[in-house]
Design an enzyme around this catalytic site. Structure first.
Site, short mmCIF file in Angstrom:
data_model
loop_
_atom_site.label_atom_id
_atom_site.label_comp_id
_atom_site.label_asym_id
_atom_site.label_seq_id
_atom_site.Cartn_x
_atom_site.Cartn_y
_atom_site.Cartn_z
NE ARG A 44 -65.06 55.98 107.96
CZ ARG A 44 -65.00 54.83 107.31
NH1 ARG A 44 -65.35 54.79 106.03
NH2 ARG A 44 -64.59 53.73 107.91
CE LYS A 77 -60.87 58.30 108.98
NZ LYS A 77 -59.42 58.10 109.32
CG HIS A 134 -56.38 54.75 108.71
ND1 HIS A 134 -57.31 53.73 108.79
CD2 HIS A 134 -56.90 55.76 109.44
CE1 HIS A 134 -58.34 54.11 109.53
NE2 HIS A 134 -58.11 55.34 109.94
CB SER A 175 -62.60 53.15 113.17
OG SER A 175 -62.26 54.28 112.41
CE LYS A 218 -56.30 54.81 113.43
NZ LYS A 218 -57.62 54.18 113.47
CB THR A 219 -57.59 57.01 119.83
OG1 THR A 219 -57.95 57.46 118.52
CG2 THR A 219 -57.64 58.19 120.78
CG ASP A 269 -57.60 58.58 112.27
OD1 ASP A 269 -57.57 57.34 112.36
OD2 ASP A 269 -58.37 59.17 111.51
NE ARG A 314 -65.80 57.58 115.52
CZ ARG A 314 -64.57 57.05 115.45
NH1 ARG A 314 -63.54 57.67 116.02
NH2 ARG A 314 -64.37 55.91 114.84
#
Length: 532
Positions: free
Chosen positions: A60, A200, A219, A239, A243-244, A258, A324
């Site tokens: 990003r 996002k 988030h 990130s 989390k995943t 997410d 990713r």
């Protein structure tokens, strides 16, 4: 020429976007993959995955994100965190982008965010790249076929990677721009092919809209006990904090990885897919995520592969550390088919501590939870944002400052109210370093993290002995069967305990200095929980 099922009243022409080439509406995965390959946007990989590179931008560009400063949002946007753009500059930018699109083919996906129908946001994504259409089709949720006939988007995203902005003309910072206009309900994205900007942008919109309706936008990833949606948990984190990985536990049902909302009815996934990091992905530790990289239609971004065998190299970070894959939730066997869960019984805050100071898990009081939520301490991991090449300690309020249009206290107060009302237990989990800081210590063993989380979520951790941490005041378990007790005492993992003490004091001082900005806006109980 228009292609695909769409009501004439819902075409781009009806939105005033004219002079285009072919416009392909709501194509399904095979058509999008076929178009992307034919257009040279990438290659077909093993199992039918789509392999692509995002070029210069592999993460990003938060410094290139702007909110149009109109009277309707003037008093509610957190301008210290959101760069303003004038309405006049935005109008010129949009006109120039649409002129640039003359005669070009576009791919349109009509989708929505929000599994709870009471809080659904209909979004139209207009993409210059076919694979961006594939990506967002995975990441957002798909209306039923009969809904498309009357689909009217509340928001529209126009993504044109081939357009370069002019800072002097368009009131932005560089040739790259992400501009959100809350009056016009449009997002303009230019000069970046990084697909994460699409999802996002939607998250940022929801972070502005939902708090006004009493819904907490988070988030976070989320899961619930198998067969029991009421036994839910959420996992906050930036990130790279896990989390995943940690929410995709085989003994629990995955709600999402997410972005979620917490309403008076419980939690709900904003999205319909996952966007998982693949660098050093382990087929034994994360078999289902690994399997998606050779699944038809999965978008595999910026991974190095053998041009002849198409074998992916999961350890090669020569393009970026932020490799990713994007895939629909139904690629995960234990994923929820509703995207819904009850009120979370556990609120987990994930942090990646590059200092090697924090324990692998700590129990927080509600006030301490708000302190850590507003602090949002973690380390930005390599590749997630442009310019980040190694773990960089940072404070990102609410574990998602780049996506927060409102002041952080708005989210903090709303979360605190929900935690207190529902009686959720709060935990801080460190997936970062132990035995020393980054460069000296090692990453926290995922096996230990999983064991501690499992014990927290099933209630067994509540029955063990806890000690009070002298630096941060939270409670830390002394021992848990199957976990090396040394890990639970970070000081004991360092060869030089004096060096640990100095590092811990350094981190405490950083927390204290950072939190000073929130003191005028928070309640006394949170002030009392402050560190330092």
């Amino acid at each position: 020429m228009n292609h695909g099922r769409v009501n004439p009243d819902q075409t781009l022409d009806a939105q005033g976007i004219t002079g285009l080439g072919n416009v392909y509406y709501n194509q399904i995965e095979p058509a999008l993959v076929e178009a992307a390959v034919a257009r040279g946007e990438g290659r077909l990989g093993k199992g039918g995955a789509f392999l692509c590179s995002t070029g210069q931008f592999t993460g990003r560009s938060p410094k290139d994100k702007f909110v149009v400063r109109t009277p309707s949002v003037e008093k509610t946007i957190w301008w210290d965190n959101n760069a303003p753009m004038t309405p006049e500059a935005y109008a010129v930018l949009k006109a120039d982008m649409l002129a640039h699109l003359a005669g070009r083919d576009l791919f349109v996906q009509d989708l929505y965010a929000g599994a709870d129908p009471l809080h659904r946001l209909d979004v139209r994504v207009i993409a210059e790249l076919a694979w961006h259409g594939l990506f967002i089709r995975h990441l957002l949720r798909r209306p039923a076929q009969d809904e498309l006939d009357g689909f009217t988007p509340e928001w529209t995203i126009i993504n044109v990677p081939s357009f370069k902005a002019d800072p002097a003309r368009h009131g932005c910072r560089s040739e790259t721009v992400i501009a959100l206009n809350f009056d016009e309900k449009t997002v303009l994205i230019a000069n970046t092919a990084y697909a994460g900007e699409n999802k996002k942008s939607v998250f940022t919109i929801l972070n502005y809209i939902l708090p006004g309706k009493g819904v907490m936008a988070m988030h976070c990833s989320a899961n619930h006990a198998i067969g029991n949606p009421v036994d839910a948990a959420v996992f906050f984190g930036l990130s790279g904090t896990g989390k995943t990985t940690l929410s995709a536990a085989p003994d629990r049902t995955l709600i999402g990885d997410d972005e979620h909302g917490w309403s008076d009815r419980g939690i709900f996934n904003f999205e319909g897919g996952c966007y998982a990091k693949t660098i050093n992905l382990d087929p034994k530790a994360e078999p289902e995520i690994y399997a998606t990289t050779s699944r038809f239609g999965t978008v595999v971004e910026n991974m190095v592969y053998d041009p002849e065998t198409l074998e992916l190299d999961f350890s090669d970070n020569s393009l970026t550390d932020n490799t990713r894959c994007a895939y629909p939730l139904d690629a995960i066997s234990n994923a929820s088919d509703t995207g819904l869960g009850g009120h979370p019984r556990h609120v987990v805050m994930l942090t990646c501590d590059a200092f090697g100071v924090l324990p692998p898990i700590a129990r927080l009081s509600p006030a301490q939870a708000m302190y850590h939520f507003l602090s949002g301490f973690t380390s930005k991991v390599a590749g997630t944002e442009r310019g980040i090449t190694e773990p960089t300690p940072t404070f990102s309020t609410c574990f998602g400052a780049p996506f927060m249009p409102r002041r952080p206290e708005v989210y903090g107060k709303l979360l605190q109210e929900k935690i207190l009302k529902q009686g959720a237990t709060c935990w801080l989990v460190n997936t970062g370093w132990t035995g020393g800081a980054y460069g000296t210590g090692k990453r926290m063993p995922i096996k230990a993290t999983r064991a501690l989380l499992t014990a927290a979520l099933d209630g067994s951790l509540a029955g063990v002995e806890f000690r009070r941490d002298p630096n941060f005041g939270f409670e830390v378990p002394v021992a848990l069967a199957g976990v090396d007790a040394t890990l639970l005492n970070p000081r004991a993992t360092w060869a030089d305990t004096a060096a640990y003490d100095a590092q811990a004091q350094k981190l405490v001082d950083m927390f204290s200095k950072n939190f000073g900005q929130y003191v005028p806006y928070i309640d006394d109980d949170i002030k009392a929980a402050a560190i330092g």
